[in-house]
Design an enzyme around this catalytic site. Structure first.
Site, PDB file in Angstrom:
ATOM      1  N   ARG A  33      -8.858   2.730   5.514  1.00  0.00           N
ATOM      2  CA  ARG A  33      -9.944   1.938   4.922  1.00  0.00           C
ATOM      3  C   ARG A  33     -10.900   1.404   5.981  1.00  0.00           C
ATOM      4  NH1 ARG A  33      -6.063  -2.089   1.665  1.00  0.00           N
ATOM      5  NH2 ARG A  33      -5.064  -1.945   3.704  1.00  0.00           N
ATOM      6  N   PRO A  85      -0.253  17.962  -6.720  1.00  0.00           N
ATOM      7  CA  PRO A  85       1.194  18.109  -6.897  1.00  0.00           C
ATOM      8  C   PRO A  85       1.628  17.694  -8.296  1.00  0.00           C
ATOM      9  CG  PRO A  85       0.723  16.096  -5.685  1.00  0.00           C
ATOM     10  CD  PRO A  85      -0.602  16.755  -5.954  1.00  0.00           C
ATOM     11  N   GLY A  86       2.658  18.365  -8.785  1.00  0.00           N
ATOM     12  CA  GLY A  86       3.326  17.909  -9.988  1.00  0.00           C
ATOM     13  C   GLY A  86       4.436  16.950  -9.601  1.00  0.00           C
ATOM     14  N   GLY A 103       1.278  11.020   6.806  1.00  0.00           N
ATOM     15  CA  GLY A 103       2.198  12.040   7.293  1.00  0.00           C
ATOM     16  C   GLY A 103       3.528  11.518   7.775  1.00  0.00           C
ATOM     17  N   ARG A 120       0.019   3.838   8.160  1.00  0.00           N
ATOM     18  CA  ARG A 120      -0.087   2.418   8.495  1.00  0.00           C
ATOM     19  C   ARG A 120       1.200   1.859   9.080  1.00  0.00           C
ATOM     20  NH1 ARG A 120      -1.953  -0.614   3.257  1.00  0.00           N
ATOM     21  NH2 ARG A 120      -0.665   0.989   2.268  1.00  0.00           N
ATOM     22  N   PHE A 126       0.213   2.414  -8.380  1.00  0.00           N
ATOM     23  CA  PHE A 126       1.258   1.703  -9.112  1.00  0.00           C
ATOM     24  C   PHE A 126       0.831   1.661 -10.575  1.00  0.00           C
ATOM     25  CE2 PHE A 126      -1.790  -1.367  -7.495  1.00  0.00           C
ATOM     26  CZ  PHE A 126      -2.122  -2.108  -8.619  1.00  0.00           C
ATOM     27  N   TYR A 161      -4.587  13.960 -13.404  1.00  0.00           N
ATOM     28  CA  TYR A 161      -5.333  13.060 -14.297  1.00  0.00           C
ATOM     29  C   TYR A 161      -6.769  12.835 -13.847  1.00  0.00           C
ATOM     30  CZ  TYR A 161      -2.979   9.374 -11.372  1.00  0.00           C
ATOM     31  OH  TYR A 161      -2.457   8.596 -10.358  1.00  0.00           O
ATOM     32  N   GLY A 188       7.468  11.134   2.820  1.00  0.00           N
ATOM     33  CA  GLY A 188       7.218  11.778   1.544  1.00  0.00           C
ATOM     34  C   GLY A 188       6.574  13.145   1.630  1.00  0.00           C
ATOM     35  N   LEU A 189       5.640  13.372   0.703  1.00  0.00           N
ATOM     36  CA  LEU A 189       4.995  14.678   0.625  1.00  0.00           C
ATOM     37  C   LEU A 189       4.123  14.957   1.840  1.00  0.00           C
ATOM     38  CD1 LEU A 189       4.049  14.883  -3.167  1.00  0.00           C
ATOM     39  CD2 LEU A 189       6.052  15.812  -1.985  1.00  0.00           C
TER      40      LEU A 189
END
Length: 322
Positions: A99, A220-221, A46, A70, A129, A179, A49-50
């Site tokens: 994690r 999200p697209g 949070g 992090r 990536f 995907y 970005g999105l």
């Protein structure tokens, strides 16, 4: 003789394709004011970005926020920005590597002490990536899968166990990827992890529904924003911004916009609006579902496929050598 009415001539006065309309301006809300007053929303990833865009839309509706990431410096700046959103409740931040299940439990303890047990969990944190599958080292595979799938599970497990113990309802939104359905050449690690995240949505909706816990996915697209990692932006032509046509090459008909059936990219706030709906009282009978917000881009197909360019060539990699 073929009936000419089946193939009418194109009207030269027909206006050109303009794509889907632009969304309401930043600052608009998808739900009534105060929808989340008295509710605590925890958003992983949070701080940028999105994830930050999603958190902002919950804040606009009155939520108390807990943002986790992090990176402490990012969190500090995001906390100040989100606290300034009109309508926002309290905003707290927690440094967390999802994690680590012990650290996850500590974050929930701290959130519960500061603002209360989170009513909503948004699992947004992920790693990614591009890489040919054969080039992925065991460490690279684990780095993505452990954050994207295992970290999501640790957060979900902690949220679920606490609500089950307390006998209280809750809502989870998992950020997914298209995907998970189609496969993701160049992203085998992330595609496999996101498929697992989608399966968690479908499994836990059945297991936890009887106890009042709903869980949905949100895919999200293309939502360009300044915090996209360089490894991802390197493969995109055009600019980044909070809306259609923002950035160089982003004008309608060019750059990123021209690659979408909608003829525009998404504005991050549009994803935030979808998240606020899925977790809201207005979606209580929606669970186990994954909502795709991408202007139909994942369903795009060519009538005739173009000539295939091998993935290694697309990524500028030479021949594989063990």
């Amino acid at each position: 003789m073929e009936n000419p009415s089946r193939h009418p001539a194109q009207d030269p006065a027909q206006p050109p394709a303009r794509g889907l309309p632009a969304p309401p301006a930043l600052g608009a809300a998808a739900l009534p004011p105060g929808t989340y007053e008295g509710q605590v929303v925890l958003v992983t990833g949070g701080g940028s970005g999105l994830g930050k865009a999603i958190a902002a839309e919950f804040a606009r509706l009155g939520a108390d926020l807990v943002i986790a990431s992090r990176r402490a410096r990012q969190l500090k700046a995001a906390r100040e920005e989100l606290a300034a959103v009109p309508g926002a409740g309290r905003v707290t931040a927690a440094v967390c590597d999802i994690r680590d299940p012990e650290r996850v439990a500590e974050v929930f303890d701290a959130a519960q002490a500061a603002v209360g047990l989170p009513d909503v969990l948004v699992n947004n944190a992920a790693a990614n990536f591009p890489s040919p599958a054969e080039d992925l080292t065991p460490g690279a595979w684990r780095a993505v899968v452990d954050i994207t799938l295992t970290g999501t599970w640790f957060m979900t497990r902690e949220f679920g166990r606490r609500h089950l113990a307390a006998g209280t309802p809750g809502s989870i939104v998992n950020i997914g990827a298209s995907y998970a359905w189609t496969g993701g050449p160049g992203f085998a690690h992330s595609a496999a992890a996101k498929a697992g995240v989608k399966n968690l949505v479908e499994t836990l909706a059945v297991e936890w529904g009887p106890y009042g816990i709903q869980i949905n996915g949100l895919v999200p697209g293309l939502f360009p924003h300044p915090d996209l990692p360089e490894a991802i932006t390197a493969g995109l032509a055009g600019g980044a911004g909070d809306g259609p046509g923002d950035g160089p090459g982003g004008a309608l008909g060019g750059g990123l916009d021209a690659r979408q059936p909608a003829l525009r990219v998404g504005a991050p706030r549009e994803l935030g609006w979808a998240a606020t709906f899925l977790a809201s009282p207005y979606a209580r009978f929606v669970t186990g579902h994954t909502l795709v917000v991408d202007g139909a881009n994942w369903q795009r197909r060519n009538v005739v496929n173009p000539e295939l360019t091998p993935l290694r060539t697309q990524l500028g990699r030479g021949p594989f050598t063990p």
